[in-house]
Enzyme design. Structure first.
Site, short mmCIF file in Angstrom:
data_model
loop_
_atom_site.label_atom_id
_atom_site.label_comp_id
_atom_site.label_asym_id
_atom_site.label_seq_id
_atom_site.Cartn_x
_atom_site.Cartn_y
_atom_site.Cartn_z
N ASP A 172 0.83 -1.20 0.00
CA ASP A 172 0.00 0.00 0.00
C ASP A 172 0.87 1.25 0.00
O ASP A 172 1.81 1.35 0.79
CB ASP A 172 -0.85 -0.07 1.28
N ASP A 205 -10.07 4.46 -1.18
CA ASP A 205 -10.81 3.39 -0.49
C ASP A 205 -12.31 3.42 -0.73
O ASP A 205 -12.96 4.46 -0.74
CB ASP A 205 -10.59 3.50 1.02
#
Ligand code: GLA
Length: 420
Positions: free
Chosen positions: A172, A241
């Site tokens: 990430d 997200d």
């Protein structure tokens, strides 16, 4: 849940702080070349479960084992969901004397190798999260202590994961630094470190986290949607997200709803094929109460049409039967797992999608983004086939060869049909 949402609100502020750099336009569209990043993994989109959407940082080995057990007892493992991915907050906040990542001794007292063995003994696969910059996203937002990002430690960390029996690395970005050349270097470094271990681990990247967007830029401006990372990673996150909502004002809060991500997927630059998947993000099916049943069906259908990985995010130990049967929908999972190219939008408003399947049939999905039911008559000349038509939710034939195809789609729902 409340604490989890509070934590995520903190990282929202960080994500909004930076603006996507304009220098990205000078780069080639294809950042990694034609070969799949990691040979021999994920010839169809990975399916599994991830801890983040429900548990956030509140994870430990008891929770993860219970979810793994529920994956099996619910029948979802048999339906194809096999990767159990431990997301952020599993580690000790500092590296050990040898520079290695270690599992938190309070959260995972048996250690990560033991967790991997537990999963493998049940026929499941083991996924783990790491940060590509100096910190993980939870560290960047201040919800977890330390700075254990893998930048500069790629070889050590990939070797550690391989020694624990890891089968899937979620890597990430988590930095406001938005130079795509730097991102490419960082993500390629871990790809090469994974290759060097010789263990075939799925390599899942998110180049978007930490990079804020001006409100007007929209979800398609994030690096995951603007480039083809297929030669860099096995699966690449498309947007920032997901949140369990139908739609948010894209880019404003750093979170996107189901419809926003599905819309961004129609214009994404990536070439989707075996070993190089576009990741529309983890599923919010069975998470919270905001999404209607119809919207949750659309969520699964649109992800399947795009050939996205399907990583459930709900609490499997408390899952109701409607959630379980939706996640297991055989006709829709078969579309997702078909190795053909992903859906391409054909209609003017982008909510009719078609996909040519490897058996020669054509699958058509029609999403109704509005609240009210709509009746649609399908133009067979646009679809290019006169064959019989099957509803993939029910498995029932709804039109004979050559007959008109007329479907009513409830508000928020998606019809999915196979034309022979
Ligand atoms: C980022 C990712 C999420 C999750 C969190 C963990 O926001 O996009 O999927 O991994 O970090 O902190």
């Amino acid at each position: 849940m409340t604490t989890h949402r509070t934590r995520r609100a903190v990282s929202t502020a960080l994500m909004s702080a930076a603006v996507l750099s304009g220098c990205a336009t000078a780069l080639p569209h294809d950042l990694g070349g034609a070969e799949p990043a990691i040979a021999g993994v994920a010839t169809t989109p990975p399916m599994g479960w991830n801890s983040w959407n429900t548990f956030g940082c509140d994870i430990d080995e008891t929770t993860i084992r219970a979810q793994a057990d529920a994956l099996i007892s619910s029948g979802l493992a048999a339906a194809g969901y096999r990767y159990v991915v431990v997301d952020d907050c599993w580690y000790t906040p500092t590296r050990d004397a040898g520079g290695r990542l270690t599992a938190s001794s309070t959260r995972f007292p048996s250690g990560m190798a033991a967790l991997g063995a537990y999963l493998h003994a049940r026929g499941l696969a083991f996924g783990i999260y790491a940060g590509a910059s100096d910190r993980t996203c939870a560290q960047l937002s201040g919800t977890y202590p330390g700075a254990t990002g893998s930048r500069g430690h790629e070889t050590t960390d990939a070797a550690t994961f391989a020694s624990w029996g890891v089968d899937y690395v979620k890597y990430d970005w988590c930095s406001s630094e938005s130079d795509t050349n730097d991102q490419r270097r960082a993500f390629v470094a871990m790809r090469d470190a994974i290759r060097a271990t010789g263990r075939p681990m799925v390599y899942s990247i998110n180049p978007n986290s930490g990079i804020g967007l001006p409100a007007e830029a929209g979800a398609a401006a994030v690096p995951g949607a603007a480039y083809d990372w297929g030669g860099v990673a096995t699966m690449t996150r498309l947007t920032n997200d997901i949140t369990a909502q139908w739609s948010t004002a894209a880019g404003v809060a750093g979170y996107q709803g189901v419809l926003d991500i599905a819309a961004a997927s129609a214009s994404a630059s990536a070439e989707v094929r075996a070993g190089r998947w576009l990741d529309l993000d983890m599923l919010e099916i069975g998470v919270g109460t905001t999404l209607t049943e119809a919207q949750q069906r659309s969520h699964l259908a649109l992800w399947a049409m795009a050939g996205s990985p399907l990583i459930a995010g709900n609490d499997l130990t408390r899952m109701g039967s409607a959630t379980r049967s939706l996640l297991a929908s055989p006709g829709i999972l078969a579309v997702d797992q078909d190795p053909s190219a992903a859906a391409r939008a054909v209609s003017v408003d982008g909510w009719t999608r078609t996909r040519r399947m490897s058996d020669g049939s054509t699958v058509v999905s029609i999403t109704n983004p509005s609240a009210d039911a709509r009746t649609v008559v399908i133009d067979r000349t646009v679809i290019g086939t006169q064959g019989s038509v099957t509803d993939l939710w029910t498995g029932r034939q709804i039109a004979d060869a050559g007959a008109p195809v007329r479907v009513t789609v409830a508000g928020g729902d998606t019809a999915v049909m196979r034309f022979r």
